[in-house]
Design a protein around this motif. Structure first.
Motif, PDB file in Angstrom:
ATOM      1  N   THR A  16       0.784  -1.238   0.000  1.00 29.91           N
ATOM      2  CA  THR A  16       0.000   0.000   0.000  1.00 29.91           C
ATOM      3  C   THR A  16       0.804   1.270   0.000  1.00 29.91           C
ATOM      4  OG1 THR A  16      -0.143   0.006   2.411  1.00 29.91           O
ATOM      5  CG2 THR A  16      -1.880  -1.167   1.217  1.00 29.91           C
ATOM      6  N   ALA A  17       2.106   1.207   0.183  1.00 28.79           N
ATOM      7  CA  ALA A  17       2.909   2.430   0.279  1.00 28.79           C
ATOM      8  C   ALA A  17       4.141   2.321  -0.600  1.00 28.79           C
ATOM      9  CB  ALA A  17       3.322   2.665   1.739  1.00 28.79           C
ATOM     10  N   PRO A  18       4.132   2.982  -1.757  1.00 32.16           N
ATOM     11  CA  PRO A  18       5.276   2.916  -2.655  1.00 32.16           C
ATOM     12  C   PRO A  18       6.566   3.393  -2.011  1.00 32.16           C
ATOM     13  CG  PRO A  18       3.382   3.871  -3.760  1.00 32.16           C
ATOM     14  CD  PRO A  18       3.028   3.750  -2.308  1.00 32.16           C
ATOM     15  N   ALA A  19       6.467   4.282  -1.034  1.00 37.01           N
ATOM     16  CA  ALA A  19       7.664   4.843  -0.442  1.00 37.01           C
ATOM     17  C   ALA A  19       8.241   3.966   0.663  1.00 37.01           C
ATOM     18  CB  ALA A  19       7.357   6.237   0.125  1.00 37.01           C
ATOM     19  N   PHE A  20       7.548   2.823   1.000  1.00 36.76           N
ATOM     20  CA  PHE A  20       8.007   1.956   2.074  1.00 36.76           C
ATOM     21  C   PHE A  20       9.385   1.415   1.733  1.00 36.76           C
ATOM     22  CE2 PHE A  20       6.784  -0.413   5.808  1.00 36.76           C
ATOM     23  CZ  PHE A  20       7.669  -1.473   5.800  1.00 36.76           C
ATOM     24  N   SER A  21      10.301   1.478   2.682  1.00 36.70           N
ATOM     25  CA  SER A  21      11.677   1.039   2.462  1.00 36.70           C
ATOM     26  C   SER A  21      11.952  -0.203   3.285  1.00 36.70           C
ATOM     27  CB  SER A  21      12.652   2.171   2.840  1.00 36.70           C
ATOM     28  OG  SER A  21      13.977   1.721   2.675  1.00 36.70           O
ATOM     29  N   PHE A  22      12.360  -1.298   2.612  1.00 34.21           N
ATOM     30  CA  PHE A  22      12.654  -2.534   3.312  1.00 34.21           C
ATOM     31  C   PHE A  22      13.687  -3.299   2.509  1.00 34.21           C
ATOM     32  CE2 PHE A  22      11.760  -7.041   4.222  1.00 34.21           C
ATOM     33  CZ  PHE A  22      12.029  -7.033   5.588  1.00 34.21           C
ATOM     34  N   ASP A  23      14.809  -3.593   3.113  1.00 39.51           N
ATOM     35  CA  ASP A  23      15.924  -4.219   2.403  1.00 39.51           C
ATOM     36  C   ASP A  23      15.929  -5.712   2.660  1.00 39.51           C
ATOM     37  OD1 ASP A  23      18.160  -4.786   1.009  1.00 39.51           O
ATOM     38  OD2 ASP A  23      19.572  -3.843   2.414  1.00 39.51           O
ATOM     39  N   ILE A  24      15.177  -6.441   1.870  1.00 38.20           N
ATOM     40  CA  ILE A  24      15.127  -7.896   2.026  1.00 38.20           C
ATOM     41  C   ILE A  24      16.428  -8.548   1.579  1.00 38.20           C
ATOM     42  CG2 ILE A  24      14.152  -8.422  -0.254  1.00 38.20           C
ATOM     43  CD1 ILE A  24      12.316 -10.455   1.204  1.00 38.20           C
ATOM     44  N   GLU A  25      17.190  -7.833   0.734  1.00 42.61           N
ATOM     45  CA  GLU A  25      18.437  -8.385   0.221  1.00 42.61           C
ATOM     46  C   GLU A  25      19.469  -8.587   1.325  1.00 42.61           C
ATOM     47  OE1 GLU A  25      18.814  -9.499  -2.771  1.00 42.61           O
ATOM     48  OE2 GLU A  25      16.782  -8.866  -3.317  1.00 42.61           O
ATOM     49  N   SER A  26      19.322  -7.851   2.428  1.00 46.83           N
ATOM     50  CA  SER A  26      20.299  -7.978   3.516  1.00 46.83           C
ATOM     51  C   SER A  26      20.045  -9.214   4.370  1.00 46.83           C
ATOM     52  CB  SER A  26      20.259  -6.728   4.403  1.00 46.83           C
ATOM     53  OG  SER A  26      19.004  -6.616   5.047  1.00 46.83           O
ATOM     54  N   MET A  27      18.936  -9.898   4.156  1.00 50.21           N
ATOM     55  CA  MET A  27      18.617 -11.087   4.945  1.00 50.21           C
ATOM     56  C   MET A  27      19.384 -12.306   4.451  1.00 50.21           C
ATOM     57  SD  MET A  27      14.498 -11.017   5.446  1.00 50.21           S
ATOM     58  CE  MET A  27      13.706  -9.916   6.606  1.00 50.21           C
ATOM     59  N   SER A  28      19.629 -13.236   5.375  1.00 56.97           N
ATOM     60  CA  SER A  28      20.168 -14.539   4.989  1.00 56.97           C
ATOM     61  C   SER A  28      19.031 -15.381   4.419  1.00 56.97           C
ATOM     62  CB  SER A  28      20.777 -15.239   6.199  1.00 56.97           C
ATOM     63  OG  SER A  28      19.752 -15.598   7.124  1.00 56.97           O
ATOM     64  N   GLU A  29      19.346 -16.494   3.789  1.00 56.00           N
ATOM     65  CA  GLU A  29      18.318 -17.357   3.226  1.00 56.00           C
ATOM     66  C   GLU A  29      17.386 -17.879   4.316  1.00 56.00           C
ATOM     67  OE1 GLU A  29      17.444 -18.020   0.145  1.00 56.00           O
ATOM     68  OE2 GLU A  29      18.940 -16.545  -0.471  1.00 56.00           O
ATOM     69  N   ASP A  30      17.940 -18.237   5.477  1.00 59.49           N
ATOM     70  CA  ASP A  30      17.100 -18.716   6.581  1.00 59.49           C
ATOM     71  C   ASP A  30      16.159 -17.618   7.067  1.00 59.49           C
ATOM     72  OD1 ASP A  30      18.233 -21.189   6.467  1.00 59.49           O
ATOM     73  OD2 ASP A  30      19.651 -20.852   8.115  1.00 59.49           O
ATOM     74  N   GLU A  31      16.668 -16.388   7.161  1.00 60.15           N
ATOM     75  CA  GLU A  31      15.839 -15.269   7.603  1.00 60.15           C
ATOM     76  C   GLU A  31      14.722 -14.983   6.600  1.00 60.15           C
ATOM     77  OE1 GLU A  31      18.985 -12.582  10.213  1.00 60.15           O
ATOM     78  OE2 GLU A  31      18.931 -12.378   8.025  1.00 60.15           O
ATOM     79  N   PHE A  35      10.817 -15.196   7.329  1.00 53.89           N
ATOM     80  CA  PHE A  35      10.031 -13.994   7.050  1.00 53.89           C
ATOM     81  C   PHE A  35       8.822 -14.326   6.186  1.00 53.89           C
ATOM     82  CE2 PHE A  35       9.426 -10.301   4.140  1.00 53.89           C
ATOM     83  CZ  PHE A  35       8.979  -9.393   5.072  1.00 53.89           C
ATOM     84  N   ARG A  36       9.049 -15.135   5.140  1.00 56.42           N
ATOM     85  CA  ARG A  36       7.950 -15.510   4.244  1.00 56.42           C
ATOM     86  C   ARG A  36       6.897 -16.336   4.992  1.00 56.42           C
ATOM     87  NH1 ARG A  36      12.489 -16.999   0.474  1.00 56.42           N
ATOM     88  NH2 ARG A  36      12.799 -15.181  -0.892  1.00 56.42           N
ATOM     89  N   GLU A  37       7.333 -17.247   5.803  1.00 57.06           N
ATOM     90  CA  GLU A  37       6.397 -18.075   6.553  1.00 57.06           C
ATOM     91  C   GLU A  37       5.572 -17.251   7.529  1.00 57.06           C
ATOM     92  OE1 GLU A  37       5.432 -21.241   6.315  1.00 57.06           O
ATOM     93  OE2 GLU A  37       6.599 -21.220   4.462  1.00 57.06           O
ATOM     94  N   GLU A  38       6.208 -16.258   8.164  1.00 52.75           N
ATOM     95  CA  GLU A  38       5.478 -15.400   9.093  1.00 52.75           C
ATOM     96  C   GLU A  38       4.404 -14.587   8.365  1.00 52.75           C
ATOM     97  OE1 GLU A  38       8.420 -13.086  11.078  1.00 52.75           O
ATOM     98  OE2 GLU A  38       8.894 -14.640  12.545  1.00 52.75           O
ATOM     99  N   ILE A  39       4.786 -14.053   7.228  1.00 53.76           N
ATOM    100  CA  ILE A  39       3.801 -13.286   6.442  1.00 53.76           C
ATOM    101  C   ILE A  39       2.647 -14.194   6.015  1.00 53.76           C
ATOM    102  CG2 ILE A  39       3.410 -12.103   4.244  1.00 53.76           C
ATOM    103  CD1 ILE A  39       6.164 -10.905   4.495  1.00 53.76           C
ATOM    104  N   ARG A  40       2.979 -15.366   5.504  1.00 54.14           N
ATOM    105  CA  ARG A  40       1.946 -16.299   5.045  1.00 54.14           C
ATOM    106  C   ARG A  40       1.008 -16.673   6.179  1.00 54.14           C
ATOM    107  NH1 ARG A  40       1.028 -21.776   4.681  1.00 54.14           N
ATOM    108  NH2 ARG A  40      -0.085 -22.446   2.787  1.00 54.14           N
ATOM    109  N   ALA A  41       1.584 -16.999   7.328  1.00 57.16           N
ATOM    110  CA  ALA A  41       0.767 -17.414   8.459  1.00 57.16           C
ATOM    111  C   ALA A  41      -0.157 -16.293   8.918  1.00 57.16           C
ATOM    112  CB  ALA A  41       1.673 -17.855   9.614  1.00 57.16           C
TER     113      ALA A  41
END
Length: 250
Positions: A16-31, A35-41
């Motif tokens: 909903t917010a184009p200006a939202f800043s979130f660097d998923i690239e800095s995460m490890s594969e486990d993180e 993260f994906r599982e938490e969002i899905r749940a």
């Protein structure tokens, strides 16, 4: 639960917010997997969040469409309002102008026809411009060519009468049927049929189609109320509301 809510908030923010800043690239594969599982749940437990995000997106898209339509109308104002050949009815000095792109074989154009007429007659201060926009096959094209040819041969008053007759015509729009219609109206059907081959007829239809393409119009009826474009049939009460808004009465 804190991480779960946080992940869901990020998901909603991304949607909903184009200006939202979130660097998923800095995460490890486990993180990332966590993260994906938490969002899905969270979304499975709270599907209303998705509906909220979709609602925000749809509102933004609608607002953008309105802005795009206004820009297109402004850029094509001369062709819409003063092309020198389109049929103009109602009050030529009206304080509100409505433009309708119409196809004589269009069922929704026919449904709108008496309501548009009633609006113009009851209001008394509306300028209505009809754009010949045949897109529904050979009979649509024949009808529009015959109407424009009527204007060339017999003038705008006869054109207005022919427009009304064609909107109410239920028979197949063959040249023979149209010729009888013109004869019944006291017009020179032979002259009108001959004028259908006038290059001016083709020019007007081609220019209207080019204008429709510039305005991203793909169906009829399409209305332009002031700087607002409305695609499809509009009931008379809705048309009245739009007119009131344009006058600042709403």
């Amino acid at each position: 639960m804190t991480r779960l809510v946080s992940a869901a908030a990020i998901a909603l923010g991304l949607a909903t917010a184009p200006a939202f800043s979130f660097d998923i690239e800095s995460m490890s594969e486990d993180e990332r997997a966590t993260f994906r599982e938490e969002i899905r749940a969270y979304l499975l437990e709270n599907p209303e969040v998705l509906m909220e995000a979709i609602g925000v997106l749809e509102n933004r898209q609608a607002e953008q469409q309105v802005a795009d339509d206004q820009a297109m109308v402004e850029n094509n104002a001369n062709a819409l309002l003063d092309d020198g050949y389109s049929l103009v009815v109602g009050n030529p000095e009206g304080d509100v102008t409505i433009v309708e792109f119409v196809d004589y074989r269009c069922g929704y154009c026919r449904k709108a026809f008496p309501e548009v007429n009633a609006l113009v007659e009851e209001d008394g201060n509306i300028r209505l411009i009809y754009k010949e926009f045949p897109i529904l096959g050979p009979e649509s094209l024949t009808s529009s060519k015959f109407a424009i040819a009527t204007n060339l041969v017999a003038g705008e008053e006869a054109y207005a009468r022919m427009h009304d007759e064609l909107m109410n015509l239920r028979a197949n729009a063959t040249e023979e049927v149209l010729a009888r219609l013109a004869d019944d109206m006291g017009l020179d059907s032979a002259a009108i049929l001959a004028a259908m081959d006038d290059p001016e007829v083709e020019r007007q239809i081609a220019e209207n189609h080019a204008l429709g393409q510039a305005l991203q119009i793909s169906g009829t009826p399409t209305f332009v109320f002031g700087d607002q474009m409305v695609r499809g049939y509009v009931p008379i009460d809705a048309m009245k509301e739009i007119v009131e808004e344009l006058r600042g009465e709403g």
